[in-house]
Design a protein around this motif. Structure first.
Motif, PDB file in Angstrom:
ATOM      1  N   ASP A 105     -58.158 -23.630 -20.464  1.00  0.00           N
ATOM      2  CA  ASP A 105     -58.859 -23.682 -19.194  1.00  0.00           C
ATOM      3  C   ASP A 105     -59.259 -25.135 -18.913  1.00  0.00           C
ATOM      4  OD1 ASP A 105     -60.398 -23.262 -17.012  1.00  0.00           O
ATOM      5  OD2 ASP A 105     -62.087 -22.366 -18.089  1.00  0.00           O
ATOM      6  N   LEU A 106     -58.458 -25.791 -18.062  1.00  0.00           N
ATOM      7  CA  LEU A 106     -58.680 -27.224 -17.820  1.00  0.00           C
ATOM      8  C   LEU A 106     -59.550 -27.442 -16.584  1.00  0.00           C
ATOM      9  CD1 LEU A 106     -55.078 -28.506 -18.557  1.00  0.00           C
ATOM     10  CD2 LEU A 106     -57.071 -28.512 -20.067  1.00  0.00           C
ATOM     11  N   PRO A 107     -60.381 -28.458 -16.542  1.00  0.00           N
ATOM     12  CA  PRO A 107     -60.537 -29.483 -17.568  1.00  0.00           C
ATOM     13  C   PRO A 107     -61.583 -29.164 -18.632  1.00  0.00           C
ATOM     14  CG  PRO A 107     -61.797 -30.085 -15.636  1.00  0.00           C
ATOM     15  CD  PRO A 107     -61.151 -28.770 -15.321  1.00  0.00           C
ATOM     16  N   GLY A 109     -57.363 -35.965 -28.485  1.00  0.00           N
ATOM     17  CA  GLY A 109     -56.415 -36.401 -27.457  1.00  0.00           C
ATOM     18  C   GLY A 109     -56.334 -35.390 -26.320  1.00  0.00           C
ATOM     19  N   ALA A 110     -56.389 -34.105 -26.653  1.00  0.00           N
ATOM     20  CA  ALA A 110     -56.311 -33.055 -25.626  1.00  0.00           C
ATOM     21  C   ALA A 110     -57.530 -33.118 -24.708  1.00  0.00           C
ATOM     22  CB  ALA A 110     -56.200 -31.684 -26.291  1.00  0.00           C
ATOM     23  N   HIS A 111     -58.711 -33.355 -25.292  1.00  0.00           N
ATOM     24  CA  HIS A 111     -59.920 -33.471 -24.471  1.00  0.00           C
ATOM     25  C   HIS A 111     -59.853 -34.702 -23.583  1.00  0.00           C
ATOM     26  CE1 HIS A 111     -62.713 -30.315 -25.846  1.00  0.00           C
ATOM     27  NE2 HIS A 111     -61.893 -30.296 -26.878  1.00  0.00           N
ATOM     28  N   ARG A 112     -59.363 -35.761 -24.158  1.00  0.00           N
ATOM     29  CA  ARG A 112     -59.221 -37.003 -23.418  1.00  0.00           C
ATOM     30  C   ARG A 112     -58.281 -36.791 -22.223  1.00  0.00           C
ATOM     31  NH1 ARG A 112     -62.198 -41.317 -23.134  1.00  0.00           N
ATOM     32  NH2 ARG A 112     -61.723 -42.817 -24.738  1.00  0.00           N
ATOM     33  N   ALA A 113     -57.151 -36.142 -22.490  1.00  0.00           N
ATOM     34  CA  ALA A 113     -56.182 -35.903 -21.431  1.00  0.00           C
ATOM     35  C   ALA A 113     -56.770 -34.974 -20.377  1.00  0.00           C
ATOM     36  CB  ALA A 113     -54.908 -35.301 -22.021  1.00  0.00           C
ATOM     37  N   ALA A 114     -57.515 -33.948 -20.844  1.00  0.00           N
ATOM     38  CA  ALA A 114     -58.088 -32.993 -19.904  1.00  0.00           C
ATOM     39  C   ALA A 114     -59.121 -33.667 -19.005  1.00  0.00           C
ATOM     40  CB  ALA A 114     -58.725 -31.830 -20.660  1.00  0.00           C
ATOM     41  N   ALA A 115     -59.806 -34.654 -19.539  1.00  0.00           N
ATOM     42  CA  ALA A 115     -60.800 -35.357 -18.731  1.00  0.00           C
ATOM     43  C   ALA A 115     -60.127 -36.292 -17.729  1.00  0.00           C
ATOM     44  CB  ALA A 115     -61.747 -36.143 -19.638  1.00  0.00           C
ATOM     45  N   GLY A 116     -58.800 -36.364 -17.791  1.00  0.00           N
ATOM     46  CA  GLY A 116     -58.058 -37.100 -16.783  1.00  0.00           C
ATOM     47  C   GLY A 116     -57.999 -38.587 -17.003  1.00  0.00           C
ATOM     48  N   PHE A 117     -58.113 -38.978 -18.270  1.00  0.00           N
ATOM     49  CA  PHE A 117     -58.155 -40.409 -18.522  1.00  0.00           C
ATOM     50  C   PHE A 117     -56.827 -40.991 -18.883  1.00  0.00           C
ATOM     51  CE2 PHE A 117     -62.551 -39.975 -18.360  1.00  0.00           C
ATOM     52  CZ  PHE A 117     -62.993 -41.228 -18.017  1.00  0.00           C
ATOM     53  N   SER A 118     -56.579 -42.146 -18.301  1.00  0.00           N
ATOM     54  CA  SER A 118     -55.481 -42.946 -18.820  1.00  0.00           C
ATOM     55  C   SER A 118     -56.140 -43.932 -19.760  1.00  0.00           C
ATOM     56  CB  SER A 118     -54.774 -43.669 -17.681  1.00  0.00           C
ATOM     57  OG  SER A 118     -55.623 -44.652 -17.160  1.00  0.00           O
ATOM     58  N   PRO A 119     -55.414 -44.380 -20.771  1.00  0.00           N
ATOM     59  CA  PRO A 119     -56.037 -45.255 -21.762  1.00  0.00           C
ATOM     60  C   PRO A 119     -56.682 -46.491 -21.155  1.00  0.00           C
ATOM     61  CG  PRO A 119     -53.655 -45.040 -22.115  1.00  0.00           C
ATOM     62  CD  PRO A 119     -54.031 -44.067 -21.066  1.00  0.00           C
ATOM     63  N   THR A 120     -56.101 -47.002 -20.079  1.00  0.00           N
ATOM     64  CA  THR A 120     -56.624 -48.256 -19.543  1.00  0.00           C
ATOM     65  C   THR A 120     -57.980 -48.067 -18.873  1.00  0.00           C
ATOM     66  OG1 THR A 120     -55.285 -47.805 -17.642  1.00  0.00           O
ATOM     67  CG2 THR A 120     -54.444 -49.462 -19.173  1.00  0.00           C
ATOM     68  N   SER A 121     -58.293 -46.857 -18.433  1.00  0.00           N
ATOM     69  CA  SER A 121     -59.590 -46.665 -17.778  1.00  0.00           C
ATOM     70  C   SER A 121     -60.680 -46.350 -18.792  1.00  0.00           C
ATOM     71  CB  SER A 121     -59.507 -45.543 -16.737  1.00  0.00           C
ATOM     72  OG  SER A 121     -59.172 -44.342 -17.381  1.00  0.00           O
ATOM     73  N   LYS A 122     -60.299 -46.288 -20.064  1.00  0.00           N
ATOM     74  CA  LYS A 122     -61.235 -45.885 -21.115  1.00  0.00           C
ATOM     75  C   LYS A 122     -62.498 -46.738 -21.160  1.00  0.00           C
ATOM     76  CE  LYS A 122     -61.195 -47.093 -25.647  1.00  0.00           C
ATOM     77  NZ  LYS A 122     -60.505 -47.418 -26.858  1.00  0.00           N
ATOM     78  N   HIS A 123     -62.291 -48.052 -21.185  1.00  0.00           N
ATOM     79  CA  HIS A 123     -63.451 -48.917 -21.403  1.00  0.00           C
ATOM     80  C   HIS A 123     -64.418 -48.848 -20.241  1.00  0.00           C
ATOM     81  CE1 HIS A 123     -61.876 -50.245 -25.100  1.00  0.00           C
ATOM     82  NE2 HIS A 123     -60.730 -50.521 -24.531  1.00  0.00           N
ATOM     83  N   ARG A 124     -63.849 -48.796 -19.044  1.00  0.00           N
ATOM     84  CA  ARG A 124     -64.699 -48.696 -17.869  1.00  0.00           C
ATOM     85  C   ARG A 124     -65.493 -47.391 -17.936  1.00  0.00           C
ATOM     86  NH1 ARG A 124     -63.825 -46.164 -12.998  1.00  0.00           N
ATOM     87  NH2 ARG A 124     -61.744 -45.639 -13.674  1.00  0.00           N
ATOM     88  N   ALA A 125     -64.798 -46.329 -18.315  1.00  0.00           N
ATOM     89  CA  ALA A 125     -65.453 -45.023 -18.336  1.00  0.00           C
ATOM     90  C   ALA A 125     -66.529 -44.972 -19.407  1.00  0.00           C
ATOM     91  CB  ALA A 125     -64.417 -43.949 -18.604  1.00  0.00           C
ATOM     92  N   LEU A 126     -66.177 -45.432 -20.595  1.00  0.00           N
ATOM     93  CA  LEU A 126     -67.152 -45.354 -21.678  1.00  0.00           C
ATOM     94  C   LEU A 126     -68.319 -46.293 -21.429  1.00  0.00           C
ATOM     95  CD1 LEU A 126     -65.073 -44.954 -24.928  1.00  0.00           C
ATOM     96  CD2 LEU A 126     -66.544 -43.301 -23.836  1.00  0.00           C
TER      97      LEU A 126
END
Ligand SMILES: Nc1ncnc2c1ncn2[C@@H]1O[C@H](COP(=O)(O)OP(=O)(O)OP(=O)(O)O)[C@@H](O)[C@H]1O
Ligand SMILES: [Mg+2]
Length: 419
Positions: free
Chosen positions: A28-30, A382-399
């Motif tokens: 059940d995403l996300p 990784g599955a949670h990360r993908a479900a949250a809709g993140f691309s690796p490059t947006s990680k730092h901004r998001a975190l």
């Protein structure tokens, strides 16, 4: 509505083996993603010691082999991997950040500012911040708040759990993965990944110690009231048991490993004193036999030492009498007979062996052993990360908590639930 198939990969680069798991993000995403296991690959690795890459070529070779096998089994190719990192260079600490609230109501921007203050600690030379997990908030004098948004107050405080690693250790791991032809989308502390693969929410709430016994080190992570409270590493694990058997029974390393895995017992009282086993021998040694109890005695002594060092860590952290959820043992060495019995003796709590197959879908049988805990946890991450809709490059901004958008919110909810 059709949606693109999302594939993730977990990569556990250990001191005895490299393991890769490829999974499809389903469920059940996300909010509630499930990692559906598609492929698993395993390769020996002699290039890592205590979580640190000592031989990049050997490590790269093992990553290529493990991921190639996992890709063949899954019938898909992957580009990015969620990679685990461990070792005694992994440092965790609690840091708090206090800010004055600008308006009446606490908003996302206030939270972001408080988190920024909490993160602004000196990590020491050569350390990079890997994860920062908001644990709880305090508004004026009221503590224990999970989500302060919309609350009224003058002063907001956040308590953050910061995990950092030695920058050079992280770089060498990333380099090995890149040389193998993949990209590291996230580096995740292995004990936290293993915890997500084997612990239940109830255990974390009640208080639990996860003890992951690998090849060269044993990781300890303590959870209480749903939060990560302590991470520690004990520098003894499965290979030390093997060395003891090598010396105690005068057999080769390979024979000791086989004896241990096939006939080893970690709790001496479980063995019938009259039972004899054949010992591998050289022509010079002639045919040899030994009491199985002797093998068990050797293993028991070392495992007892490991568990007592773990107990010291639990006591040092102040959680010895607060583990109402008991102790969960995982990692390769947890597969040995008698481990739970010995652990129950040492810890004086309920003990179970943690294996990850129940927390994933798909070919879950192929990860039905405690040595898969870390790699499966990495795939789940990784599955949670993908479900949250993140691309690796947006990680730092998001975190970093700035640039608040719906993804940030989802990730925030997930991180808070995750650890
Ligand atoms: N059935 C078994 N019985 C006893 N020991 C086992 C069994 N299977 C694996 N082991 C031991 O588990 C250890 C490896 O565990 P694991 O695969 O978790 O380590 P790793 O991830 O390679 O190492 P580390 O995490 O320390 O870097 C080895 O010492 C191995 O002998
Ligand atoms: Mg390991």
């Amino acid at each position: 509505m059709s949606r693109e198939r999302q594939i993730v990969a977990g990569l556990d680069v250990g001191s005895t083996k490299t393991c890769a798991v490829i999974a499809e993000v389903t469920g059940d995403l996300p909010r509630s993603p499930v990692a559906k296991i598609l492929g698993v690959g395993l390769a020996k690795n002699a290039g890592v010691r205590r979580g640190v890459v000592r031989d990049i070529d050997e490590t790269t070779r093992s990553i290529v082999a493990a991921l190639r096998d996992a890709e063949r089994m899954a019938g898909v190719k992957v580009g990015g991997v969620t990679c685990g990192i461990a070792g005694d260079h992994v440092q965790a600490r609690v840091s708090s950040g206090v800010v004055a609230v600008n308006g009446d109501e606490i908003g996302e921007a206030d939270i972001a500012r408080a988190q920024q203050v909490a993160r602004a600690v000196s990590l020491g030379r050569d350390h990079e911040l890997l994860l920062h997990i908001p644990q709880e908030y305090k508004v004026d004098q009221q503590r224990g708040i999970r989500d302060p948004i919309g609350m009224t107050g003058m002063r907001l405080e956040v308590e953050m759990y910061l995990v950092s690693v030695q920058a050079t250790a992280a770089q060498n791991l990333r380099k090995s993965v890149e040389r193998a032809g993949y990209k590291v989308t996230d580096l995740v502390p292995e004990p936290l990944a293993a915890a997500d693969a084997v612990l239940t929410e109830d255990e974390r709430e009640l208080g639990v110690a996860l003890v992951e016994i690998g090849g060269s080190a044993t990781n300890v992570s303590i959870f209480h009231e749903g939060k990560i409270r302590h991470l520690a590493t004990v520098q003894f694990a499965g290979t030390h048991v093997t060395s003891d058997v090598t010396q105690g029974l005068s057999v080769t390393q390979a024979d000791a490993e086989r004896l241990k895995e096939r006939q080893g017992v970690a709790y001496e009282p479980l063995v019938d004193p009259s039972e004899m086993i054949d010992l591998p021998s050289t022509p010079g040694q002639g045919a040899r036999k030994a009491a199985r109890q002797l093998l068990a005695h050797i293993i028991h002594q070392r495992m007892d030492e490991i568990f007592n060092l773990v107990l010291t860590e639990i006591e040092r952290a102040g959680f010895a009498s607060r583990l109402n959820g008991g102790v969960v043992i995982t990692g390769g060495a947890a597969a040995m007979q008698g481990v739970a019995e010995l652990a129950a003796d040492v810890f004086g709590t309920g003990v179970r062996i943690g294996s990850p197959e129940g927390n994933v879908g798909g070919l879950s049988d192929s990860v039905d052993a405690p040595r898969f805990a870390t790699v499966v946890g990495l795939a789940i991450y990784g599955a949670h990360r993908a479900a949250a809709g993140f691309s690796p490059t947006s990680k730092h901004r998001a975190l970093a908590g700035v640039g608040v958008d719906k993804f940030t919110k989802r990730l925030k909810i997930w991180l808070e639930d995750f650890f």
